[in-house]
Design a protein around this motif. Structure first.
Motif, PDB file in Angstrom:
ATOM      1  N   SER A   1       0.845  -1.206   0.000  1.00 25.89           N
ATOM      2  CA  SER A   1       0.000   0.000   0.000  1.00 25.89           C
ATOM      3  C   SER A   1       0.868   1.239   0.000  1.00 25.89           C
ATOM      4  CB  SER A   1      -0.908  -0.009   1.229  1.00 25.89           C
ATOM      5  OG  SER A   1      -0.116   0.028   2.395  1.00 25.89           O
ATOM      6  N   LYS A   2       0.331   2.269  -0.649  1.00 27.51           N
ATOM      7  CA  LYS A   2       1.091   3.525  -0.713  1.00 27.51           C
ATOM      8  C   LYS A   2       0.993   4.222   0.631  1.00 27.51           C
ATOM      9  CE  LYS A   2       0.490   4.327  -5.604  1.00 27.51           C
ATOM     10  NZ  LYS A   2       0.004   5.246  -6.634  1.00 27.51           N
ATOM     11  N   LYS A   3       2.142   4.587   1.120  1.00 24.85           N
ATOM     12  CA  LYS A   3       2.171   5.290   2.397  1.00 24.85           C
ATOM     13  C   LYS A   3       2.054   6.788   2.117  1.00 24.85           C
ATOM     14  CE  LYS A   3       4.866   1.851   4.761  1.00 24.85           C
ATOM     15  NZ  LYS A   3       6.086   1.543   5.481  1.00 24.85           N
TER      16      LYS A   3
END
Length: 89
Positions: free
Chosen positions: A86-88
């Motif tokens: 997941s994109k932080k």
């Protein structure tokens, strides 16, 4: 097995060898060589290998099941798909 037996017989004939000569080299009876050349399923795989060795074709055994498209397809189905992290923010 019948095709294998025919191929072994042709290899013997190309080398101009008698059944007795191959039997001596493979340390088995001439009757067993005849059974091999007929593709008898009752002859052990070890005898087939000794006959191939007597004909100097032992490397051909390495070609058995070399190409396995079904096995590779099944293996590919079992490979896990990588999930993206997941994109932080």
């Amino acid at each position: 097995m019948q095709i294998v037996g025919e191929q072994i017989k042709l290899a013997r004939l190309r080398r101009n060898l008698s059944i007795a000569q191959i039997a001596e080299r493979a340390t088995c009876s001439p009757l067993t060589i005849s059974r091999v050349e007929k593709g008898a399923a009752t002859v052990s795989m070890g005898i087939y290998l000794r006959v191939l060795y007597a004909l100097q074709l032992e490397e051909d055994v390495l070609l058995l099941a070399k190409e396995d498209p079904m096995g590779r397809a099944l293996q590919d189905l079992q490979l896990k798909q990588r999930e993206r992290a997941s994109k932080k923010e």
